[in-house]
Structures are given as C-alpha cells and as structure tokens.
Scaffold this motif. Structure first.
Motif, mmCIF file in Angstrom:
data_model
loop_
_atom_site.group_PDB
_atom_site.id
_atom_site.type_symbol
_atom_site.label_atom_id
_atom_site.label_comp_id
_atom_site.label_asym_id
_atom_site.label_seq_id
_atom_site.Cartn_x
_atom_site.Cartn_y
_atom_site.Cartn_z
ATOM 1 N N MET A 1 0.818 -1.210 0.000
ATOM 2 C CA MET A 1 0.000 0.000 0.000
ATOM 3 C C MET A 1 0.852 1.260 0.000
ATOM 4 N N ALA A 2 1.996 1.237 0.685
ATOM 5 C CA ALA A 2 2.800 2.444 0.829
ATOM 6 C C ALA A 2 3.265 2.955 -0.534
ATOM 7 N N ILE A 3 3.316 4.285 -0.668
ATOM 8 C CA ILE A 3 3.892 4.890 -1.855
ATOM 9 C C ILE A 3 5.410 4.832 -1.707
ATOM 10 N N ILE B 1 -2.112 10.031 2.904
ATOM 11 C CA ILE B 1 -2.529 11.248 3.588
ATOM 12 C C ILE B 1 -1.682 11.402 4.838
ATOM 13 N N VAL B 2 -1.208 12.614 5.070
ATOM 14 C CA VAL B 2 -0.492 12.930 6.303
ATOM 15 C C VAL B 2 -1.245 14.048 7.002
ATOM 16 N N ASN B 3 -1.716 13.779 8.215
ATOM 17 C CA ASN B 3 -2.372 14.798 9.025
ATOM 18 C C ASN B 3 -1.417 15.236 10.132
ATOM 19 N N THR B 4 -1.166 16.522 10.232
ATOM 20 C CA THR B 4 -0.267 17.014 11.269
ATOM 21 C C THR B 4 -1.012 17.152 12.586
ATOM 22 N N SER B 5 -0.634 16.338 13.553
ATOM 23 C CA SER B 5 -1.152 16.436 14.909
ATOM 24 C C SER B 5 -0.097 17.171 15.738
ATOM 25 N N ARG C 1 6.742 6.439 2.802
ATOM 26 C CA ARG C 1 7.298 5.276 2.118
ATOM 27 C C ARG C 1 7.084 3.987 2.921
ATOM 28 N N GLU C 2 7.172 4.091 4.250
ATOM 29 C CA GLU C 2 7.000 2.923 5.110
ATOM 30 C C GLU C 2 5.571 2.776 5.624
ATOM 31 N N ASN C 3 4.704 3.667 5.185
ATOM 32 C CA ASN C 3 3.296 3.628 5.594
ATOM 33 C C ASN C 3 3.164 3.589 7.121
ATOM 34 N N GLN C 4 3.888 4.474 7.791
ATOM 35 C CA GLN C 4 3.871 4.514 9.244
ATOM 36 C C GLN C 4 2.547 5.090 9.754
ATOM 37 N N LEU C 5 2.056 4.527 10.825
ATOM 38 C CA LEU C 5 0.850 5.077 11.459
ATOM 39 C C LEU C 5 1.185 6.395 12.136
ATOM 40 N N TYR C 6 2.264 6.411 12.913
ATOM 41 C CA TYR C 6 2.706 7.611 13.609
ATOM 42 C C TYR C 6 4.078 8.022 13.079
ATOM 43 N N ILE C 7 4.244 9.321 12.837
ATOM 44 C CA ILE C 7 5.545 9.855 12.463
ATOM 45 C C ILE C 7 5.953 10.822 13.572
ATOM 46 N N PHE C 8 6.716 10.315 14.525
ATOM 47 C CA PHE C 8 7.198 11.149 15.623
ATOM 48 C C PHE C 8 8.514 11.808 15.214
ATOM 49 N N THR C 9 8.761 12.989 15.760
ATOM 50 C CA THR C 9 9.995 13.704 15.427
ATOM 51 C C THR C 9 11.025 13.661 16.543
#
Length: 297
Positions: free
Chosen positions: A1-3, A142-146, A244-252
């Motif tokens: 699924m990941a781009i 889709i990336v939603n910024t929380s 690319r990795e289709n991560q659920l959470y992208i923490f910084t």
C-alpha cells in the motif's frame, strides 16, 4: 500500500509556505513530485517560491492562497489543483495555529476559529481530495499534522483549543487508517515536538468572521521559537520516510518517552479491577483490539 516511488506524482500541502509545511513540501519536491503549496499568507508564498526558484525547483511548485477553514474556497482550490497539476497522490493536511487562551476565557468564536482550522481544515482536505484520490486507482497517502500536545499535554494554562484540535486529528487518523486500507490509501499522523515555525504568529491569520467583539478574550500566545528546535527540513525527510514505510505515527523526537510511559501507566492503572466476562469480550472484540496497533493493518 505504501507509496514507495514519488517521482512523477503530485502532492498538496496546506500551511505549505513556511515551517513544517515548507519542510514537507521541499522534501517531496526533492523526491521528484510536483507540489501545490497552500497558505493563508501571500508574503510567505512569495518567499517560498523565491526559495524554490533559487534551488531550480520552482517549475514543480504551484502556490495558492487558501484559508483552509473556508469550504467554498477549498473546493475551488481542489478544482484548480485538478486543472493545473492533475491527479493527487499525497495529501498533507498540515495547516494549524498555535491559539492560546485559558478555558474559562474562551468564546464560541475562539473555539470556532481554532477548530475550524485544525479539524475543519483537515476535513475539508479529505472531502475535497479523497474521492478523486481513490478514483484514479494509483494509490495514495494522507499525512495529518497532529502534535505531541495530543499525546502528552504540556504543563501550562491555556492552549486547550490547540490540544483539542490536535487530539481530534490524531483520533481521525487512527480510525481512518483501517477504514481506508481497502482503497489502497495510507494515512499517517505526523506528531511533531518542537520545530522551528511560525505557529505562534497567529495575530495575522484570524479571519474577520471569527473575531470577538471588543477586546479579545483569548490572549495570544507569546512563546518564542528556540533555535535549538528541529529544522523543518529534517521533519520533511521524516515524513517522506513515513509515507514510504506507511507509518501510522511519524514522531519527530524521542525526548517525550518518559512522559508517555507515565501517561499510559496512569491509564492502565485507572482501569477497574474486575473479572471480565469472556463471552461479552468475544462479542465486543472489534472494540477491544485493533490491528493498526499490532502492525498487521
């Protein structure tokens, strides 16, 4: 699924002319995408385009002025994207505002403005772009910024509208994750810690329809951006990897680990001590666990 391949694909980034949005847009352009950057500040759009011009990338960036809380304007911009850019593959719902104010002082207009941007703007992105993203059949993300404020609330008085909006965005991603998988659409929550941006410069962005009569009851946040905070360009690279990795959470940042452990320990400790009915649990299995948390989504 990941781009996994970005070259030749298209993206739309709100709040895209500065800060985190600009960092994400820049990273996507470097990956070979054509990106429309939407922002409420024309001067920031102009500055962003000057930066892309200096890097020889302006031919793959389309600027557009947009108040994400304005549904009619958003619909028009979505139509403009389809006309000028084409198919959408990556949608970044990033626009936000660092609105402050103590809970007891807030008015309807304070709440409507804050949530109109953070929640309403995200909803407007989904409604206007998601159907077409699904229809072209090439997959999307889709990336939603929380915010870390959605996970671990800071020790402060004020900011309740910000935390409410960002927590809603986080919950939206978690629910939509499983929902969108069947359509070959991934979705991630970007959960940034301290990043250098213009998030506290909210005095310029409040539309007239959201202004209180007389003196503003919600004080403006006067926090200062620390030069030690993360560079938005670094956030952009994290987002590219997250897509690319289709991560659920992208923490910084990892510095919040202790506080998160304290919070989740408190949650678990607050559960009542009781004997659960196995049959009832079996009938409610869909509410008791979710594959998005176990990595099997």
């Amino acid at each position: 699924m990941a781009i996994t391949e970005f070259a030749g694909k298209n993206a739309f980034v709100t709040g895209g002319a500065s800060g985190i949005g600009m960092g994400i847009a820049s990273a996507l352009v470097r990956q070979g995408m054509t990106v429309m950057i939407a922002d409420i500040w024309q001067d920031h759009l102009d500055q962003a385009m000057e930066a892309f011009e200096r890097r020889g990338e302006a031919n793959r960036v389309v600027p557009v002025l947009l108040d994400v809380s304005d549904r009619e304007a958003y619909e028009a911009v979505a139509a403009e994207f389809a006309e000028k850019v084409g198919k959408l593959h990556v949608l970044v719902n990033n626009a936000g505002l660092g609105a402050g104010g103590r809970t007891k002082d807030l008015t309807y207009k304070d709440w409507d403005w804050s949530l109109g941007v953070m929640i309403g703007g995200t909803v407007n992105g989904l409604v206007n772009f998601l159907p077409a993203m699904i229809a072209h059949g090439e997959g999307g993300h889709i990336v939603n910024t929380s915010s870390m404020a959605a996970v671990l609330q800071p020790v402060m008085k004020g900011g309740v509208t910000y935390t409410t909006g960002k927590a809603a965005v986080l919950g939206m991603v978690e629910q939509a994750r499983y929902d969108l998988a069947e359509d070959n659409i991934g979705i991630s929550a970007l959960v940034p810690g301290p990043v250098r941006s213009n998030i506290f410069q909210i005095h310029r962005t409040r539309p007239e329809r959201y202004r209180n009569e007389g003196i503003e009851t919600a004080p403006r946040r006067q926090a200062q951006v620390d030069p030690r905070w993360m560079d938005p360009e670094q956030v952009g690279e994290l987002v590219v990897r997250g897509i690319r990795e289709n991560q659920l959470y992208i923490f910084t940042h990892s510095m919040f680990r202790r506080g998160m452990q304290e919070k989740f320990s408190k949650l678990l400790a607050s559960l009542p001590e009781q004997d659960d009915d196995p049959e009832l649990m079996a009938s409610l299995e869909m509410f008791l666990s979710n594959p998005i948390y176990t990595g099997h989504d």
